[in-house]
Design an enzyme around this catalytic site. Structure first.
Site, PDB file in Angstrom:
ATOM      1  N   LYS A  75      -1.023  11.647   6.159  1.00 42.77           N
ATOM      2  CA  LYS A  75      -0.916  10.452   7.187  1.00 42.77           C
ATOM      3  C   LYS A  75       0.031   9.275   6.215  1.00 42.77           C
ATOM      4  O   LYS A  75       1.072   8.662   6.843  1.00 42.77           O
ATOM      5  CB  LYS A  75      -2.081   9.982   7.812  1.00 42.77           C
ATOM      6  CG  LYS A  75      -1.846   8.707   8.624  1.00 42.77           C
ATOM      7  CD  LYS A  75      -2.568   7.460   7.894  1.00 42.77           C
ATOM      8  CE  LYS A  75      -3.732   7.369   7.252  1.00 42.77           C
ATOM      9  NZ  LYS A  75      -4.159   6.155   6.571  1.00 42.77           N
ATOM     10  N   LYS A 112       0.787  -1.358   0.022  1.00 43.82           N
ATOM     11  CA  LYS A 112      -0.294  -0.115  -0.224  1.00 43.82           C
ATOM     12  C   LYS A 112       0.825   1.421   0.067  1.00 43.82           C
ATOM     13  O   LYS A 112       0.573   2.211  -0.694  1.00 43.82           O
ATOM     14  CB  LYS A 112      -0.887  -0.110   1.217  1.00 43.82           C
ATOM     15  CG  LYS A 112      -1.773   1.106   1.523  1.00 43.82           C
ATOM     16  CD  LYS A 112      -2.568   1.453   0.114  1.00 43.82           C
ATOM     17  CE  LYS A 112      -3.639   2.716   0.425  1.00 43.82           C
ATOM     18  NZ  LYS A 112      -4.749   2.970  -0.594  1.00 43.82           N
TER      19      LYS A 112
HETATM   20  P1  NAP Z   1     -12.739   8.720   7.114  1.00 42.45           P
HETATM   21  O1  NAP Z   1     -13.856   9.001   6.183  1.00 42.45           O
HETATM   22  O2  NAP Z   1     -12.138   9.878   7.954  1.00 42.45           O
HETATM   23  O3  NAP Z   1     -13.228   7.577   8.079  1.00 42.45           O
HETATM   24  C1  NAP Z   1     -12.548   7.161   9.330  1.00 42.45           C
HETATM   25  C2  NAP Z   1     -13.177   5.999  10.161  1.00 42.45           C
HETATM   26  O4  NAP Z   1     -12.567   5.781  11.103  1.00 42.45           O
HETATM   27  C3  NAP Z   1     -14.483   6.726  10.612  1.00 42.45           C
HETATM   28  O5  NAP Z   1     -15.517   5.664  10.849  1.00 42.45           O
HETATM   29  C4  NAP Z   1     -14.177   6.998  12.251  1.00 42.45           C
HETATM   30  O6  NAP Z   1     -15.156   7.080  13.258  1.00 42.45           O
HETATM   31  C5  NAP Z   1     -13.027   5.735  12.372  1.00 42.45           C
HETATM   32  N1  NAP Z   1     -12.139   6.237  13.547  1.00 42.45           N
HETATM   33  C6  NAP Z   1     -10.950   7.116  13.087  1.00 42.45           C
HETATM   34  N2  NAP Z   1     -10.498   7.159  14.610  1.00 42.45           N
HETATM   35  C7  NAP Z   1     -11.102   6.179  15.545  1.00 42.45           C
HETATM   36  C8  NAP Z   1     -10.853   5.840  16.740  1.00 42.45           C
HETATM   37  N3  NAP Z   1      -9.760   6.192  17.304  1.00 42.45           N
HETATM   38  N4  NAP Z   1     -11.807   4.785  17.031  1.00 42.45           N
HETATM   39  C9  NAP Z   1     -12.515   4.464  16.516  1.00 42.45           C
HETATM   40  N5  NAP Z   1     -12.966   4.739  14.858  1.00 42.45           N
HETATM   41  C10 NAP Z   1     -12.100   5.445  14.607  1.00 42.45           C
HETATM   42  O7  NAP Z   1     -11.513   7.687   6.372  1.00 42.45           O
HETATM   43  P2  NAP Z   1     -11.557   6.812   5.063  1.00 42.45           P
HETATM   44  O8  NAP Z   1     -11.189   7.610   3.988  1.00 42.45           O
HETATM   45  O9  NAP Z   1     -12.799   6.014   5.222  1.00 42.45           O
HETATM   46  O10 NAP Z   1     -10.561   5.956   5.291  1.00 42.45           O
HETATM   47  C11 NAP Z   1     -10.192   4.903   6.098  1.00 42.45           C
HETATM   48  C12 NAP Z   1      -9.015   4.159   6.052  1.00 42.45           C
HETATM   49  O11 NAP Z   1      -8.933   3.629   4.496  1.00 42.45           O
HETATM   50  C13 NAP Z   1      -7.824   5.051   6.121  1.00 42.45           C
HETATM   51  O12 NAP Z   1      -6.804   4.293   6.725  1.00 42.45           O
HETATM   52  C14 NAP Z   1      -7.323   5.451   4.766  1.00 42.45           C
HETATM   53  O13 NAP Z   1      -6.022   5.702   4.420  1.00 42.45           O
HETATM   54  C15 NAP Z   1      -7.717   4.244   3.932  1.00 42.45           C
HETATM   55  N6  NAP Z   1      -8.254   4.326   2.701  1.00 42.45           N
HETATM   56  C16 NAP Z   1      -8.753   5.608   2.221  1.00 42.45           C
HETATM   57  C17 NAP Z   1      -9.292   5.753   0.794  1.00 42.45           C
HETATM   58  C18 NAP Z   1     -10.049   6.926   0.251  1.00 42.45           C
HETATM   59  O14 NAP Z   1     -10.282   7.171  -0.810  1.00 42.45           O
HETATM   60  N7  NAP Z   1     -10.884   7.459   1.091  1.00 42.45           N
HETATM   61  C19 NAP Z   1      -8.672   4.765  -0.088  1.00 42.45           C
HETATM   62  C20 NAP Z   1      -7.798   3.762   0.376  1.00 42.45           C
HETATM   63  C21 NAP Z   1      -7.704   3.654   1.515  1.00 42.45           C
HETATM   64  P3  NAP Z   1     -15.977   8.257  13.301  1.00 42.45           P
HETATM   65  O15 NAP Z   1     -17.262   8.309  12.208  1.00 42.45           O
HETATM   66  O16 NAP Z   1     -16.614   8.314  14.531  1.00 42.45           O
HETATM   67  O17 NAP Z   1     -15.118   9.681  13.052  1.00 42.45           O
END
Ligand code: NAP
Length: 297
Positions: free
Chosen positions: A240, A172
């Site tokens: 990050k 990744k």
């Molecule tokens: P996001 O929309 O910011 O969502 C983050 C999620 O994590 C939310 O459900 C949040 O809960 C939860 N969370 C964060 N800190 C937490 C904690 N300490 N305890 C419990 N829950 C927690 O992020 P995302 O875009 O879905 O990304 C999620 C992961 O996938 C990341 O590692 C990111 O790098 C990876 N990713 C993202 C993409 C993309 O295009 N978006 C693509 C590939 C990979 P709340 O709802 O309470 O805030």
């Protein structure tokens, strides 16, 4: 026989992935820190749990998709974390993008309970999560991946077994270095096009299908042209990932001068309060240097 699936973390990615599991007919238990985000999934058939520990008690396979390394540590090792509910024989699949070395440590903690771990970060953006077309890079044992595969197929169209635990996260990092290099090239190219008086729609039409074509250009180029900075992936999470990349490169002694520069450009956007905008807003760092704003709202 199909196993019940737990899903922890219903953000931009997790909500689409969990919805696709439900659409494929699986029995899904969800938990999200902000409880209101569970409601849309419950409406389409998921069961809400009160904690990660409860998810692990109820589900032999637990998928995680939260933000950063400390967040995965919270949901695994926190007071109400999945370690409190896991049974021997359970399987944890982490789709978050986090540190490879922390991954190995977490896999050992889960292993001490007789359970196993796959790191399975994803690529393909929010669009891929919604359409079920993510690329999944998995690290772990053959048996564990074969057990998880029917569920991962609900949201992943390419599932590649890249090695042992931690190697999914390392691949990744490879992916993210490629993504941001492309993002910088798209930003420089489109800013030049606009400043030179070219029509952005025509320019995109001319170059998207050729040798310079990329996912970033095809998906984010048109968004940049109309100054739509809504995130598929936020600047905060992109920054990050580059921190993880630079730390992992440092461990093996590989210089990453380009990635270091882009890391600093994203840092400048965070300092300007833009951390929640999409990663394609990278062009704003260049706009400031150029004294020129591209595109039209
Ligand atoms: P996001 O929309 O910011 O969502 C983050 C999620 O994590 C939310 O459900 C949040 O809960 C939860 N969370 C964060 N800190 C937490 C904690 N300490 N305890 C419990 N829950 C927690 O992020 P995302 O875009 O879905 O990304 C999620 C992961 O996938 C990341 O590692 C990111 O790098 C990876 N990713 C993202 C993409 C993309 O295009 N978006 C693509 C590939 C990979 P709340 O709802 O309470 O805030």
């Amino acid at each position: 026989m199909a196993e019940r699936i737990g899903f922890i973390g219903l953000g931009i990615m997790g909500r689409g992935m969990a919805a696709n599991l439900l659409r494929a007919g699986h029995d899904v238990v969800v938990w999200n820190r902000t409880a209101t985000r569970m409601a849309p999934l419950v409406e389409v058939g998921a069961t809400a749990a009160a904690s990660p520990a409860e998810v692990a008690r109820r589900c032999p396979i637990v998928l995680i998709c939260v933000s950063d390394t400390p967040d995965v540590e919270d949901v695994v090792e926190g007071p109400d974390g999945i370690l409190r509910g896991l049974s021997a024989g359970s399987l944890v699949v982490d789709h978050s993008t986090i540190s490879p070395s922390a991954t190995i440590r977490l896999a050992e903690a889960v292993g001490a309970k007789g359970a196993s771990w796959i790191d399975a970060p994803v690529s393909g953006g929010s669009e891929g999560a919604e359409r079920g077309t993510l690329s999944i890079m998995a690290g772990g044992s053959d048996d564990d991946l074969e057990r998880a595969r029917p569920y991962l197929e609900a949201f992943g169209s390419t599932i590649t077994h890249v090695g042992g635990v931690g190697d999914g996260q390392r691949v990744k990092i490879v992916n993210q270095v490629l993504v941001v290099g492309t993002q910088l090239a798209v930003s420089e190219a489109l800013l030049f096009a606009d400043a030179a008086g070219l029509d952005l729609d025509q320019t995109l039409a001319a170059v998207t299908g050729g040798a310079a074509g990329s996912w970033m250009l095809a998906n984010r180029g048109p968004q940049m042209a109309v100054r739509d900075w809504r995130p598929g992936f936020t600047i905060d999470l992109q920054q990050k990932d580059l921190r993880l990349a630079l730390a992992a490169a440092d461990e093996v002694g590989v210089p990453m001068p380009g990635t270091s520069l882009i890391y600093q450009l994203y840092r400048s956007l965070q300092a300007a309060g833009l951390g929640e905008e999409g990663n394609h807003a990278l062009v704003k760092a260049l706009e400031r240097m150029a004294g020129h704003e591209m595109g039209h709202a």
